[in-house]
Design an enzyme around this catalytic site. Sequence first.
Site, PDB file in Angstrom:
ATOM      1  N   HIS A 153       2.078  11.960  -7.193  1.00  0.00           N
ATOM      2  CA  HIS A 153       2.187  12.881  -6.054  1.00  0.00           C
ATOM      3  C   HIS A 153       3.223  13.947  -6.426  1.00  0.00           C
ATOM      4  O   HIS A 153       4.168  13.674  -7.168  1.00  0.00           O
ATOM      5  CB  HIS A 153       2.680  12.062  -4.847  1.00  0.00           C
ATOM      6  N   ASP A 195       7.719   4.636  -6.882  1.00  0.00           N
ATOM      7  CA  ASP A 195       7.336   5.286  -5.632  1.00  0.00           C
ATOM      8  C   ASP A 195       6.351   4.345  -4.925  1.00  0.00           C
ATOM      9  O   ASP A 195       5.182   4.253  -5.307  1.00  0.00           O
ATOM     10  CB  ASP A 195       6.696   6.642  -5.955  1.00  0.00           C
ATOM     11  N   GLN A 247       2.549   4.333  -1.079  1.00  0.00           N
ATOM     12  CA  GLN A 247       1.217   3.837  -0.705  1.00  0.00           C
ATOM     13  C   GLN A 247       1.082   2.333  -0.954  1.00  0.00           C
ATOM     14  O   GLN A 247      -0.004   1.776  -0.823  1.00  0.00           O
ATOM     15  CB  GLN A 247       0.124   4.578  -1.497  1.00  0.00           C
ATOM     16  N   LYS A 282       4.123   5.984   6.832  1.00  0.00           N
ATOM     17  CA  LYS A 282       2.888   5.444   6.233  1.00  0.00           C
ATOM     18  C   LYS A 282       2.836   3.924   6.410  1.00  0.00           C
ATOM     19  O   LYS A 282       1.951   3.257   5.900  1.00  0.00           O
ATOM     20  CB  LYS A 282       2.833   5.795   4.746  1.00  0.00           C
ATOM     21  N   CYS A 295      -1.891  16.633  -2.784  1.00  0.00           N
ATOM     22  CA  CYS A 295      -0.566  16.777  -3.428  1.00  0.00           C
ATOM     23  C   CYS A 295      -0.553  16.122  -4.805  1.00  0.00           C
ATOM     24  O   CYS A 295       0.453  15.508  -5.201  1.00  0.00           O
ATOM     25  CB  CYS A 295       0.558  16.208  -2.564  1.00  0.00           C
TER      26      CYS A 295
END
Length: 419
Positions: free
Chosen positions: A135, A213, A216, A239, A377
């Site tokens: 991203h 990261d 998600q 999220k 993104c």
Amino acid sequence: MTSVAGGSATGSLDSQIQSIRAQFPFFDEEGGSGGWIYLDNAATTQKPKAVLDALMGYYTRYTSNIHRGLYELSEHATESYEAARTKVARFLGAADPDEVVFVRGATEGINLIASSWGRFHLKPGDEVLMSQLEHHANIVPWQMLCAATGAKLRVIPMDDAGNTDVDAALEIMNRGRVKVLSMMWVSNALGVRLPVEGLVREARKRGIFTLVDGAQAVSHFPVNVAALDCDAFVFSGHKLYGPTGIGVLWARSSVLNAMPPYQGGGDMIRKVSFDGSTFAAPPARFEAGTPHIAGAIGLGAAVDWLTGVGFDRVREIDAALYEHCLRVLSDIPGIRRIGTSDGQLGAVSFYSDVAHPSDIASVLSVDRIAVRTGHHCAQPLMDRLGIPGTVRISMALYNSRADLDRLGKSLANAMRMLG
Ligand SMILES: Cc1ncc(COP(=O)(O)O)c(C=O)c1O
């Protein structure tokens, strides 16, 4: 059997989804969104009543600033804010709540590390290694750091299905110039799960700093930062069924203790004079100014809510929805799935040579179906795939198989109209 927070732990998968869905006011027939089918959950999720109540509770019953007020309201707010930190630490398997820094989201967490850690550790010729699927939030902060320090970005190649080339990553690391491995665990654009565990292990063996990261990942499978053994981990509350504007940077205490502040202001200091200032210990050192108090409390409630649902149930629902989504899409001519590696979850992306992604989304929108189109993104990923963007269907625990059937009908119609 794991319990479904506020709902029945038994019964068919569909009825369990219904009992989860009933906890989200967004889906109320009266006062909700008006019947939208929401399949843009990788962008942000809807919020359960438990989270909305926690936000309202703070705003209606004990709004006050934290840490310095010596009256009951403020003490209550401080305790709730710090309790949220403890909940997040437990959720991540962190050794110490003081390793949890509240930030605005994954983006700010990465910027904080790149700025506070990176500026003092990188020099010309050093390399920052990342996947092809990142991203922009995990590209641009490092690019800015490279521009400031003379370091360089290196990208791990992937195949056409979205599989990251682990051997190539090891080869790059073995050249000895990589100082940072910063990579996503699950691709927001394709739903591909990346081989983070193995690469973090290999990077750590070589003394490379590792940031994961988890934006998600956290809503789909349990994370344990101690087992993962990374140096830093970030995610966004919104999220994870939590509020916007709040997120988490976790970093091991030796990393946080050695880092200078990111921003200056109130709450992050030990002593201020016009001649100079000294700084508080982490996490306060990295939380300058009045933080998003309600957001942190709401995130604590989101973590409680998801823990109550349980990751066994999450896995079961995710797998059933994913499989159903693929079945629905397989009946529609003119579309090509993008990202077909094993172990995908959460999101399915496709491209059509006959209809533009935005036109498809516009037709779906008329049927009150929300999906995301574009580069998500992740422009370097789209460049690698040779496409301008995809249509992305991303699912959450309140989505039903009936939602996906309605998507299928609407999509078939869109393809007939546009194809
Ligand atoms: C994988 C990934 N990383 C980082 C981000 C940035 O998150 P935020 O905008 O909440 O900071 C996103 C948002 O979509 C994401 O999907």
